[in-house]
Design an enzyme around this catalytic site. Structure first.
Site, PDB file in Angstrom:
ATOM      1  N   SER A  79      27.690 -58.557  -1.919  1.00  0.00           N
ATOM      2  CA  SER A  79      26.612 -57.572  -1.924  1.00  0.00           C
ATOM      3  C   SER A  79      26.267 -57.114  -0.516  1.00  0.00           C
ATOM      4  O   SER A  79      25.464 -56.209  -0.355  1.00  0.00           O
ATOM      5  CB  SER A  79      25.375 -58.183  -2.582  1.00  0.00           C
ATOM      6  OG  SER A  79      24.907 -59.249  -1.784  1.00  0.00           O
ATOM      7  N   CYS A  80      26.867 -57.732   0.504  1.00  0.00           N
ATOM      8  CA  CYS A  80      26.419 -57.401   1.867  1.00  0.00           C
ATOM      9  C   CYS A  80      27.455 -56.683   2.730  1.00  0.00           C
ATOM     10  O   CYS A  80      27.209 -55.569   3.167  1.00  0.00           O
ATOM     11  CB  CYS A  80      25.943 -58.666   2.569  1.00  0.00           C
ATOM     12  SG  CYS A  80      24.414 -59.272   1.860  1.00  0.00           S
ATOM     13  N   PHE A  81      28.611 -57.314   2.994  1.00  0.00           N
ATOM     14  CA  PHE A  81      29.551 -56.719   3.954  1.00  0.00           C
ATOM     15  C   PHE A  81      29.900 -55.261   3.604  1.00  0.00           C
ATOM     16  O   PHE A  81      29.735 -54.374   4.454  1.00  0.00           O
ATOM     17  CB  PHE A  81      30.817 -57.557   4.078  1.00  0.00           C
ATOM     18  CG  PHE A  81      30.686 -58.795   4.946  1.00  0.00           C
ATOM     19  CD1 PHE A  81      29.471 -59.139   5.514  1.00  0.00           C
ATOM     20  CD2 PHE A  81      31.776 -59.603   5.193  1.00  0.00           C
ATOM     21  CE1 PHE A  81      29.336 -60.273   6.306  1.00  0.00           C
ATOM     22  CE2 PHE A  81      31.662 -60.733   5.990  1.00  0.00           C
ATOM     23  CZ  PHE A  81      30.448 -61.068   6.544  1.00  0.00           C
ATOM     24  N   ASP A 139      26.738 -53.049   3.856  1.00  0.00           N
ATOM     25  CA  ASP A 139      26.153 -52.968   5.200  1.00  0.00           C
ATOM     26  C   ASP A 139      27.067 -52.218   6.169  1.00  0.00           C
ATOM     27  O   ASP A 139      26.596 -51.423   6.985  1.00  0.00           O
ATOM     28  CB  ASP A 139      25.836 -54.370   5.735  1.00  0.00           C
ATOM     29  CG  ASP A 139      24.724 -55.042   4.921  1.00  0.00           C
ATOM     30  OD1 ASP A 139      24.111 -54.359   4.087  1.00  0.00           O
ATOM     31  OD2 ASP A 139      24.484 -56.245   5.123  1.00  0.00           O
TER      32      ASP A 139
END
Ligand code: NAD
Length: 428
Positions: free
Chosen positions: A265-267, A270
């Protein structure tokens, strides 16, 4: 302290469950009734090691969950841990966070003491000033007692509890010494007991630190994957090469494992968000764009290796591992998603298995065949791709003998067996 935490997803649940460990009383607020009910029953709404035990301990006394914002004014500090997903152009969608910020402001409109609202969500440098702070102020009807700060979260799913309770660093971004003191007070027990570095700065810099951190790590993996692909072309083992370069202090041995790429859900979210934010300012971050390209290419390379051994059209292919990494049920941007889509495009018949993430992946691919075990998935398969490095895959052995043809393409260097099967490592 009394702390309210808005949003009880992966981050919100972790911090709401861990803040009582620091001696605080917590009210967790989420609009999802099922999540609130689970928390009040001492059950974690997410699959994360250690959370159930802590919840069972704190749901009795120090943690309460609700769908109402009524508890916000009685708390000292409010953390916003709301999702900031990607728009189609890669920029972040602040709709949910803005709504929660405004609702938090409304709850604080009549508060006569100072109150700090801390953004835990990952947001681009201009988001606080342009969107979140105005939303809080709008809700609070201009109440000057309400202030907004930033405290980005660096926990990793799969080790969230340990990461939150033993952080490498804490980043506090505030506009006043009072707000900085509030954040110091919240995390004081961590500062006393552990050697966490504390970075004290303004909200914009704090927001950028989170993006720079994730973009650096994602780009490091993409560089390692790019070099790994080159190693494979030369029939070399990228891991032997990376073990050697990791001995250089300037490189460090961490994050040198090449494979099918980064997800979660992040890399992806983001890196795409900071690219979009930079472009909006008129700058093209070429290296970050290349990091995304390399990452997008890895599942395709995995299938090219598989296609060297198996005609994919009509072949039965087992996909082992669906979560974006082991020890979590989170499938957001998992490399299994493009792998499944590409296999489908090539006419393969897919059977998928994961120890904990099948239910979440079923929401994404409802019609897919799911197996109850790796052994069941492998039985009769013409080939398999290993997408997640779950420990249980390391011990797979005679299960490969039940395949119609034992072709194994390992995207994570987890399979130990090599003899008697057609084994391909992605970069080794
Ligand atoms: P998530 O989607 O798992 O959780 C968000 C929660 O907010 C959901 O439970 C949703 O029901 C709730 N919610 C939505 N609108 C609400 C409202 N108006 N009021 C109350 N609750 C509301 O998201 P997440 O993975 O926990 O991520 C949250 C933020 O933290 C994101 O910005 C993410 O980038 C950042 N972050 C995530 C991680 C991670 O590992 N997941 C790590 C570091 C930072």
């Amino acid at each position: 302290m009394d702390i309210s935490v808005i949003g009880s997803g992966y981050v919100g649940t972790t911090i709401a469950t861990c803040l009582p460990e620091l001696g605080h009383d917590v009210t967790a607020i989420d609009i999802d009734e099922a999540i609130v009910e689970a928390l009040n029953q001492g059950r974690s709404p997410i699959d994360e090691p250690g959370l159930d035990e802590l919840l069972a301990e704190h749901a009795e006394d120090r943690l309460e969950a609700t769908t109402s914002y009524d508890a916000v004014p009685a708390s000292d500090v409010t953390f916003l841990a709301i999702g900031t997903p990607s728009n189609d152009d890669g920029s972040i969608d602040l709709t949910a966070l803005e709504a929660a910020a405004e609702a938090t402001g409304e709850a604080l409109a009549d508060k006569s003491e100072r109150h700090l609202v801390v953004v835990k969500s990952t947001v681009t440098p201009t988001s606080i000033e342009d969107v979140i702070e105005p939303a809080v102020r709008r809700g609070a009807d201009g109440n000057e007692n309400v202030e907004v700060g930033v405290n980005p979260e660096f926990l990793r799913e799969g080790s969230a509890v340990a990461d939150f309770t033993h952080p490498d660093k804490l980043v506090f971004g505030t506009n006043s010494e009072w707000a900085m003191d509030e954040l110091r007070a919240v995390f004081e027990p961590l500062l006393e007991d552990h050697d966490a570095h504390v970075v004290e700065t303004d909200p914009q810099t704090a927001s950028m630190i989170k993006y720079a951190n994730n973009a650096f790590l994602a780009a490091k993996i993409s560089l390692v994957n790019d070099l790994g692909n080159v190693c494979k072309e030369f029939d070399l083992d990228a891991y032997e090469v990376m073990d050697a370069i990791g001995l250089d202090d300037r490189i460090s041995e961490q994050f040198l494992r090449s494979g099918v790429g980064w997800g979660g859900s992040c890399f992806p979210k983001d890196v795409n968000a900071i690219i979009a934010a930079a472009r909006a300012e008129g700058y093209d971050p070429t290296l970050l764009e290349a990091a995304v390209d390399v990452n997008d290419r890895q599942p395709e390379r995995m299938l090219e290796l598989l296609a060297d051994h198996v005609d994919l059209d009509g072949a039965r292919i087992a996909v082992l591992g669906l979560s974006f990494k082991p020890r979590t049920d989170d499938v957001r941007n998992s490399r299994a998603i493009p792998t499944i889509e590409l296999l489908r495009e090539r006419g393969a018949e897919i059977v998928a298995y994961d120890p904990v993430a099948i239910e979440r992946m079923r929401e994404r691919f409802p019609g897919l065949e799911y197996a109850d075990s790796a052994a069941d998935a492998l039985e009769g398969a013409d080939g398999t791709v290993v997408v997640t490095d779950w420990d249980e895959f390391a011990t797979l052995d005679e299960e490969f003998d039940a395949m119609a043809s034992p072709v194994v393409v390992d995207g994570r260097r987890i399979i130990r067996r090599r003899d008697g099967i057609a084994y391909e490592g992605l970069t080794w």
